[in-house]
Design a protein around this motif. Structure first.
Motif, PDB file in Angstrom:
ATOM      1  N   ALA A 100       0.292  -1.582   0.218  1.00 38.87           N
ATOM      2  CA  ALA A 100       0.095   0.308   0.148  1.00 38.87           C
ATOM      3  C   ALA A 100       0.899   1.939  -0.113  1.00 38.87           C
ATOM      4  N   ILE A 101       1.544   1.359   0.452  1.00 43.94           N
ATOM      5  CA  ILE A 101       3.113   2.061   0.648  1.00 43.94           C
ATOM      6  C   ILE A 101       4.387   1.993   0.974  1.00 43.94           C
ATOM      7  N   ILE A 102       5.152   2.383   0.212  1.00 43.73           N
ATOM      8  CA  ILE A 102       6.340   2.861   0.146  1.00 43.73           C
ATOM      9  C   ILE A 102       6.599   3.383   1.062  1.00 43.73           C
ATOM     10  N   PHE A 103       7.091   3.599   2.183  1.00 43.56           N
ATOM     11  CA  PHE A 103       7.822   5.388   2.621  1.00 43.56           C
ATOM     12  C   PHE A 103       9.658   4.716   3.187  1.00 43.56           C
ATOM     13  N   GLU A 104       9.657   6.658   2.097  1.00 46.80           N
ATOM     14  CA  GLU A 104      10.993   6.869   2.482  1.00 46.80           C
ATOM     15  C   GLU A 104      11.272   7.508   2.993  1.00 46.80           C
ATOM     16  N   ALA A 105      12.254   7.305   3.866  1.00 47.76           N
ATOM     17  CA  ALA A 105      12.660   8.550   4.810  1.00 47.76           C
ATOM     18  C   ALA A 105      13.281   9.221   4.467  1.00 47.76           C
ATOM     19  N   ASP A 107      16.725  10.302   5.317  1.00 43.28           N
ATOM     20  CA  ASP A 107      17.960   9.162   4.923  1.00 43.28           C
ATOM     21  C   ASP A 107      17.598   8.648   4.147  1.00 43.28           C
ATOM     22  N   GLY A 108      16.819   8.481   3.326  1.00 42.16           N
ATOM     23  CA  GLY A 108      16.745   7.450   1.946  1.00 42.16           C
ATOM     24  C   GLY A 108      16.704   6.077   2.430  1.00 42.16           C
ATOM     25  N   THR A 109      16.507   5.654   3.729  1.00 42.93           N
ATOM     26  CA  THR A 109      15.654   4.581   4.096  1.00 42.93           C
ATOM     27  C   THR A 109      14.464   3.833   3.538  1.00 42.93           C
ATOM     28  N   SER A 110      13.668   3.149   3.069  1.00 43.15           N
ATOM     29  CA  SER A 110      12.074   3.032   2.640  1.00 43.15           C
ATOM     30  C   SER A 110      11.986   1.537   2.951  1.00 43.15           C
ATOM     31  N   THR A 111      11.049   1.324   3.311  1.00 41.40           N
ATOM     32  CA  THR A 111       9.483   0.156   3.829  1.00 41.40           C
ATOM     33  C   THR A 111       8.648   0.261   3.108  1.00 41.40           C
ATOM     34  N   HIS A 112       8.870  -1.032   3.723  1.00 37.50           N
ATOM     35  CA  HIS A 112       6.714  -0.812   2.419  1.00 37.50           C
ATOM     36  C   HIS A 112       6.341  -1.691   3.431  1.00 37.50           C
ATOM     37  N   ILE A 113       4.817  -1.015   3.522  1.00 40.38           N
ATOM     38  CA  ILE A 113       3.897  -2.003   3.827  1.00 40.38           C
ATOM     39  C   ILE A 113       2.586  -2.058   3.445  1.00 40.38           C
ATOM     40  N   SER A 114       2.149  -3.669   3.737  1.00 42.17           N
ATOM     41  CA  SER A 114       1.253  -4.539   2.912  1.00 42.17           C
ATOM     42  C   SER A 114      -0.320  -3.510   3.203  1.00 42.17           C
ATOM     43  N   TYR A 115      -1.014  -3.870   2.223  1.00 34.43           N
ATOM     44  CA  TYR A 115      -2.696  -3.515   3.547  1.00 34.43           C
ATOM     45  C   TYR A 115      -2.986  -4.146   4.058  1.00 34.43           C
ATOM     46  N   LYS A 116      -2.453  -5.193   4.103  1.00 33.49           N
ATOM     47  CA  LYS A 116      -2.739  -6.222   5.544  1.00 33.49           C
ATOM     48  C   LYS A 116      -2.212  -5.465   6.280  1.00 33.49           C
ATOM     49  N   ALA A 117      -0.920  -4.650   6.416  1.00 33.38           N
ATOM     50  CA  ALA A 117      -0.215  -4.884   7.583  1.00 33.38           C
ATOM     51  C   ALA A 117      -0.949  -3.256   7.730  1.00 33.38           C
ATOM     52  N   LEU A 118      -1.394  -2.384   6.819  1.00 33.65           N
ATOM     53  CA  LEU A 118      -1.754  -0.884   7.176  1.00 33.65           C
ATOM     54  C   LEU A 118      -3.284  -1.136   8.377  1.00 33.65           C
ATOM     55  N   HIS A 119      -3.937  -2.294   7.709  1.00 33.48           N
ATOM     56  CA  HIS A 119      -5.096  -2.378   7.954  1.00 33.48           C
ATOM     57  C   HIS A 119      -4.558  -2.550   9.229  1.00 33.48           C
ATOM     58  N   ASP A 304       0.177   1.466 -11.185  1.00 29.16           N
ATOM     59  CA  ASP A 304       0.767   1.993 -11.261  1.00 29.16           C
ATOM     60  C   ASP A 304       1.613   1.890  -9.776  1.00 29.16           C
ATOM     61  N   ILE A 305       2.777   2.659  -9.578  1.00 30.75           N
ATOM     62  CA  ILE A 305       3.518   3.217  -8.380  1.00 30.75           C
ATOM     63  C   ILE A 305       3.040   4.874  -8.625  1.00 30.75           C
ATOM     64  N   PHE A 306       2.319   5.665  -7.369  1.00 36.68           N
ATOM     65  CA  PHE A 306       1.719   6.440  -7.381  1.00 36.68           C
ATOM     66  C   PHE A 306       2.855   7.557  -6.889  1.00 36.68           C
ATOM     67  N   TRP A 307       2.968   8.487  -6.611  1.00 38.27           N
ATOM     68  CA  TRP A 307       3.402   9.378  -5.809  1.00 38.27           C
ATOM     69  C   TRP A 307       3.412  10.544  -6.116  1.00 38.27           C
ATOM     70  N   CYS A 308       2.550  11.022  -5.334  1.00 40.95           N
ATOM     71  CA  CYS A 308       2.236  12.707  -4.386  1.00 40.95           C
ATOM     72  C   CYS A 308       2.873  12.996  -3.541  1.00 40.95           C
ATOM     73  N   VAL A 333       3.756   5.917  -2.699  1.00 35.36           N
ATOM     74  CA  VAL A 333       5.442   6.615  -1.863  1.00 35.36           C
ATOM     75  C   VAL A 333       4.733   7.242  -0.821  1.00 35.36           C
ATOM     76  N   VAL A 334       5.021   7.707   0.205  1.00 35.81           N
ATOM     77  CA  VAL A 334       5.155   8.621   1.084  1.00 35.81           C
ATOM     78  C   VAL A 334       6.581   8.901   1.435  1.00 35.81           C
TER      79      VAL A 334
END
Ligand code: 6R9
Length: 654
Positions: A100-105, A107-119, A304-308, A333-334
């Motif tokens: 659901a979300i690719i979070f980029e901090a 400092d450039g590190t990134s984590t992926h969070i699935s729909y299940k995990a976000l829920h 799509d990989i959407f980034w606003c 991407v957040v």
């Protein structure tokens, strides 16, 4: 109001490429026109069909539009739903493991969070909020950095029917206080600190400060997300750590089913007077707008990989980060950081790294990145991009062309999206597989959006003349009221002078193809010797000069002409002084005279290293107008990102 035809002379036109068109959700101009015709023929039926198709209803609606007490319209008003259910639960069976979300901090590190995990995180946090006594209709102020937690907090409020009011992390304690008290918040959610450009930004201390300013008695608790671990003051009776609350909660929280009209959130925005307006949005109508615009304008695809790039503190971050992409089950991407850290290649590097396919940002970011490194995009692989978007202000044709060629490699359509906090979602923007773009124009209204340009009495303008931008019929995603101030809502947006139209507060004109060109806020239109000139037109002309990176135009009262034109200019190179400055002033005046006509020649030009901007990147024209008149700045500049610039811009070149 006397008017002249706009002097805008942009004639370039970019039709969608065949391959893009073939694959698009709305493919070809006929498909767009068909949708518009459906709305014309059966307006409420059109919206009802879409609301049924796009939203999962707990209790289906049977009533579509209540127009009995205009302008307080209601949509789908006997239906029941939950926004968080629509953004999360409905995807679990089919794509629970999808990112659901690719979070980029920062400092450039990134984590992926699935729909299940976000829920799961949303449910846990929603349970925690409930335990603190937050329930249906309670207001929660969210003052968080860009983070997964910000999205979780918003979704958790939606899940239990609490009304969130997000305050951008860059606002001062005073602005935060004003919003907490106006909205009557029961709880505040914040972080110890945020991280932006390698620097920690204090947040919790601003909350503490605002709570001492009085009038915040309704605030019972402050939940603190630990982002940096930086030292924070702690009030044992009020403060709670987010992670401690989340750790003890269960993984499921039953959504609270709410009426379609239940307020999903209140978001403050500046009006023409000092006091910010609490723009109140509904649940169903708002969500429908976010969903449809993503499908139509961003041609949303499951792959799509959407980034606003917008912060969740603004409406763009609400509709195109916190709700829209999730409602469609997309991957987005957040981003926590800023476009210039560690260098001005950050956006392009992230597009390469995360294979972003749809990228949405603001003209001001584009212009500043041109200034800092116009060739930098060429150092990165941007081949994943298929569509680009802009929002927030008119985009100058030269910046548009750069975005098109250097970023989009002449392959990607550009969606210039005109809309507002009040409209909730895109109103005028090209459907990219259907509508040819013209640089600087937001093109045509979305299907079902009855936008037009009219005179001050609501009558039609003739031909391509400029006038007021209005929307002639109520539509689902329009704000419902101003929190605590229904009179202001009515006065501001539905003035008696217009026959029931929504007054957007922008001026615009339509060209011979019916395309809309936004000329600026109503108060940004200059009247010079009886000629009406959009500030943007002069700015575009200046920015088209190879020396100029950015320009802002304001009017200054003038005895004979009515108004004279003052230009604030940022050059691509050093800020000029002395004779060099005089020479450039003369050249730029001649340039504008050549580009538009002698009537548009700036009377004065001032140079700065930058322009005064709000933290959301909007040029503060109010300040520029005061500076032009030689007034001391005594008003509140707490939202100004770069106060030092004002000194440079005080002096005309002499
Ligand atoms: C979404 C957002 C709204 C005001 C709006 C107009 C300006 C926004 C624009 C644009 C020209 C565009 N604006 N998008 N002007 N072209 N594509 O920005 O909401 O912060 O409420 O601002 O921004 O003046 O009235 P908000």
């Amino acid at each position: 109001m006397s008017s002249i035809e706009s002097v805008m002379t942009e004639t370039r036109i970019f039709a969608p490429h065949e391959a893009f068109k073939q694959a698009a959700t709305v493919s070809g101009i006929e498909a767009y026109e068909n949708l518009c015709n459906l709305a014309e023929q059966d307006y409420t039926g059109f919206w009802a069909d879409l609301a049924n198709a796009e939203i999962d209803w707990h209790k289906p609606f049977t009533e579509i539009l209540d127009e009995s007490t205009p302008p307080f319209y209601r949509w789908f008003y006997d239906g029941e739903l939950n926004a968080s259910y629509n953004c999360l639960d409905r995807h679990l069976a089919s794509r629970g493991d999808k990112t659901a979300i690719i979070f980029e901090a920062d400092d450039g590190t990134s984590t992926h969070i699935s729909y299940k995990a976000l829920h799961q995180r949303v449910c846990r946090f929603a349970n925690a909020l409930k335990k603190q006594g937050v329930g249906l209709g309670d207001r929660v102020v969210i003052y968080l950095p860009m983070s997964v937690e910000a999205v979780v907090a918003m979704q958790a409020c939606a899940r239990i029917g609490a009304i969130h009011s997000v305050v951008f992390g860059g606002f001062s304690a005073k602005s935060l206080h004003e919003r907490i008290t106006d909205v009557g918040a029961k709880l505040v959610i914040t972080a110890d600190e945020g991280m932006r450009g390698g620097k920690a930004v204090a947040l919790k201390s601003a909350v503490d400060e605002s709570l001492t300013m009085g009038g915040c008695d309704a605030v019972e608790k402050v939940i603190v997300y630990r982002r940096t671990g930086g030292k924070t003051a702690w009030n044992e009776s009020k403060d709670l750590w987010w992670h401690e609350l989340e750790a003890v909660e269960s993984d499921y929280c039953e959504p609270t089913w709410v009426n379609a009209e239940h307020p999903l959130f209140i978001l403050y925005t500046s009006g023409s007077t000092g006091k910010p307006k609490g723009v109140q949005h509904s649940t169903a109508g708002y969500l429908l707008g976010a969903i449809l615009s993503l499908k139509w304008v961003f041609d949303h695809k499951a792959t799509d990989i959407f980034w606003c790039t917008a912060d969740v503190g603004w409406i763009t971050g609400h509709s195109y980060v916190a709700y829209g992409p999730l409602a469609l089950g997309g991957t987005q991407v957040v981003f926590e950081g800023i476009p210039t850290y560690p260098d001005a290649g950050r956006f392009w590097q992230m597009i390469e790294k995360h294979k972003v396919s749809v990228f949405y940002t603001a003209p001001t970011a584009i212009r500043s990145l041109i200034k800092l490194g116009g060739n930098l995009p060429n150092n990165y692989d941007l081949s994943s991009l298929r569509l680009l978007g802009t929002v927030g202000e008119p985009i100058n044709p030269e910046a548009w062309m750069w975005y098109h060629t250097v970023v989009g490699k002449e392959r990607c359509p550009i969606a210039d999206t005109w809309w507002q906090t009040e409209t909730g979602s895109h109103m005028i923007a090209p459907l990219p597989g259907a509508i040819a773009a013209k640089p600087g124009s937001c093109t045509l209204p979305l299907p079902g959006i009855m936008a037009d340009v009219v005179n001050e009495d609501g009558s039609a303008v003739s031909g391509t003349e400029g006038g007021l931008l209005v929307i002639k019929k109520p539509f689902p995603s329009l704000l419902r009221t101003i929190w605590n101030d229904p009179d202001r809502f009515q006065r501001t947006y539905f003035p008696n002078t217009l026959p029931g139209y929504y007054l957007a507060g922008d001026s615009a004109h339509r060209d011979a193809d019916g395309y809309f060109w936004i000329m600026g806020r109503i108060d940004d239109v200059l009247n010079v010797s009886g000629h009406r000139l959009g500030t943007m037109e002069i700015e575009s002309a200046l920015v088209a000069n190879p020396l100029v990176a950015e320009a802002a135009i304001v009017g200054k009262p003038h005895d004979i002409k009515g108004e004279s034109i003052v230009a604030y200019v940022v050059l691509k190179g050093e800020r000029p002084e002395g004779e060099a400055a005089k020479k450039i002033v003369a050249d730029l005046r001649d340039w504008v005279a050549k580009e538009i006509g002698p009537i548009a020649k700036p009377d004065e030009i001032r140079f700065g290293d930058n322009l005064p901007k709000t933290r959301s990147g909007k040029i503060m024209r109010r300040l520029l107008r005061s500076l032009a008149k030689g007034e001391e700045i005594t008003s509140d500049i707490s939202t100004l990102d770069n106060p030092a610039i004002l000194e440079q811009l005080k002096q005309p070149v002499s």
